[in-house]
Design a protein around this motif. Structure first.
Motif, short mmCIF file in Angstrom:
data_model
loop_
_atom_site.label_atom_id
_atom_site.label_comp_id
_atom_site.label_asym_id
_atom_site.label_seq_id
_atom_site.Cartn_x
_atom_site.Cartn_y
_atom_site.Cartn_z
N PRO A 186 -27.75 -53.00 -24.63
CA PRO A 186 -26.64 -53.53 -25.57
C PRO A 186 -25.62 -54.49 -25.50
O PRO A 186 -25.61 -55.51 -26.43
CB PRO A 186 -25.36 -52.56 -25.39
N ASN A 187 -25.38 -54.99 -24.48
CA ASN A 187 -24.94 -56.25 -24.07
C ASN A 187 -25.54 -57.50 -24.20
O ASN A 187 -24.95 -59.03 -24.21
CB ASN A 187 -23.93 -56.56 -22.34
N CYS A 262 -27.00 -48.36 -27.63
CA CYS A 262 -26.15 -47.48 -26.51
C CYS A 262 -26.39 -45.73 -26.02
O CYS A 262 -25.86 -45.48 -25.26
CB CYS A 262 -24.76 -47.48 -27.57
N THR A 263 -26.48 -45.51 -26.91
CA THR A 263 -26.75 -43.94 -26.42
C THR A 263 -27.78 -43.46 -25.64
O THR A 263 -28.22 -42.83 -24.84
CB THR A 263 -27.57 -42.87 -27.79
N ARG A 265 -28.40 -45.32 -23.02
CA ARG A 265 -28.44 -45.67 -22.11
C ARG A 265 -27.40 -43.57 -21.49
O ARG A 265 -26.84 -44.45 -19.83
CB ARG A 265 -26.20 -46.73 -21.93
N GLU A 299 -20.26 -44.30 -26.14
CA GLU A 299 -20.35 -45.75 -26.23
C GLU A 299 -20.23 -46.40 -27.48
O GLU A 299 -19.81 -47.05 -27.88
CB GLU A 299 -21.85 -46.49 -25.27
N VAL A 300 -21.11 -45.59 -28.33
CA VAL A 300 -20.39 -45.37 -30.00
C VAL A 300 -19.90 -45.20 -30.47
O VAL A 300 -19.13 -46.24 -31.34
CB VAL A 300 -21.93 -44.28 -30.78
N LEU A 303 -18.30 -48.65 -29.91
CA LEU A 303 -18.59 -49.42 -30.58
C LEU A 303 -17.97 -49.08 -31.85
O LEU A 303 -17.34 -50.44 -32.19
CB LEU A 303 -20.13 -49.33 -31.23
#
Length: 341
Positions: A186-187, A262-263, A265, A299-300, A303
């Protein structure tokens, strides 16, 4: 699973309602420019029957209210006359159309919003050549418009277009390097989306310049446009999670939606998601399962918090505009990017 299906349907319906409300604001500010752009491009002589057919097909479906509408709002925000900004709206419509036509070829996007793209219907060569025609038309009109502007204003406009469109081009180059990689960090993808936001930033910046804004006003509205572009891009990433066909296309030709990246990960559910995505066809039940994983992911949630923080910054910029109606419109557009996520 029934609740998830209802959530998915509700999210899509709410998204459509929100966009209708927002687009109504932008439609009022852009209709004149869009109609004039359509009229002008159709007067151009194109000898190829198939290319002419492709152009007419594109024009029939050409309804980009967002970009020229945002330019008009930025112009008004600094006290400018949006009637005088119409020629610049038309210029930018052509340049953005050129980028969109070329991007469809790069992304292999054969269908958008339920309709075939020019690339999908007429092939790569015609899509590229039509994109070239739009770009030439845009720059020709920009030259004509320069005669009506003060040299200093025209230079600022050109510099803004150059800077922001090169930034947008760099975003697509970065994206090309990431394509066909299922597990994109994501980064590494977020900077791509941030650079793509230049497609909105350039409109608010140019609108403020044309409107005669001060350096501080131009900078503030450019920042508003940048944030709005990021929020629009991120919202589209969330919406794509709900679309099975879009997920398959992104996995094959583009990059998976950011919330899904993100998911992925999470090692506990990664293999299950990849199993679903590897299927020849993603069913409604599969899509619901993916949505459930995404919306439960920490992580979501971070976000979404990032989006909220950006929105608050944009709302602060909008609140400082003296004209109350313009502030309300700019606020509504930002809020629309966050609703029902």
């Amino acid at each position: 699973m029934g609740n998830l299906k209802a959530k998915r349907v509700a999210a899509m319906q709410n998204h459509q309602k929100i966009m209708v409300r927002v687009l109504n604001i932008l439609q009022q500010k852009s209709s004149r420019a869009i109609e004039e752009a359509k009229k002008q491009i159709l007067t151009e002589k194109i000898e190829s029957k198939r290319a002419r057919e492709a152009l007419e097909y594109y024009v029939r479906n050409w309804n980009d209210t967002t970009h020229p509408g945002i330019l008009a709002l930025a112009c008004e925000a600094v006290g400018g006359n949006i009637i005088k900004a119409v020629p610049m709206q038309i210029v930018m419509l052509y340049l953005t159309a050129a980028m969109d036509l070329h991007d469809d070829v790069i992304d292999q996007s054969k269908v958008k919003n339920g309709k075939p793209t020019v690339f999908g219907k007429y092939g790569k060569d015609i899509a590229l050549l039509l994109g070239n025609a739009m770009m030439i038309k845009g720059f020709t009109l920009l030259y004509d418009y320069s005669k009506k502007l003060e040299p200093e204003t025209f230079e600022k406009v050109v510099r803004a277009i150059q800077t922001e469109f090169f930034d947008l081009g760099n975003a697509h180059l970065m994206e090309v390097d990431l394509k066909e990689k299922v597990e994109v960090p994501p980064n590494r993808y977020i900077p791509v989306l941030e650079k793509k936001a230049s497609s909105i930033e350039v409109y608010t910046k140019v609108g403020a310049i044309i409107g005669g804004g001060s350096p501080d006003e131009i900078e503030a509205l450019a920042r508003y446009g940048k944030i709005l572009g990021i929020l629009i891009g991120l919202r589209e990433e969330f919406i794509d999670v709900f679309e099975p066909d879009e997920l398959k296309n992104k996995m094959k030709n583009e990059i998976l939606p950011l919330p899904l990246l993100c998911t992925l990960r999470n090692p506990k559910i990664k293999n299950e998601i990849l199993r679903i995505l590897s299927k020849p066809k993603i069913s409604e039940e599969d899509a619901e399962e993916i949505v459930e994983y995404v919306y439960q992911n920490e992580e979501v949630k971070k976000l979404k918090k990032y989006m909220q923080d950006l929105a608050e910054e944009a709302l602060d910029i909008a609140s400082k505009i003296e004209e109350e109606t313009i502030t309300e419109n700019l606020v509504s557009i930002v809020n629309g990017t966050l609703e029902n996520l």
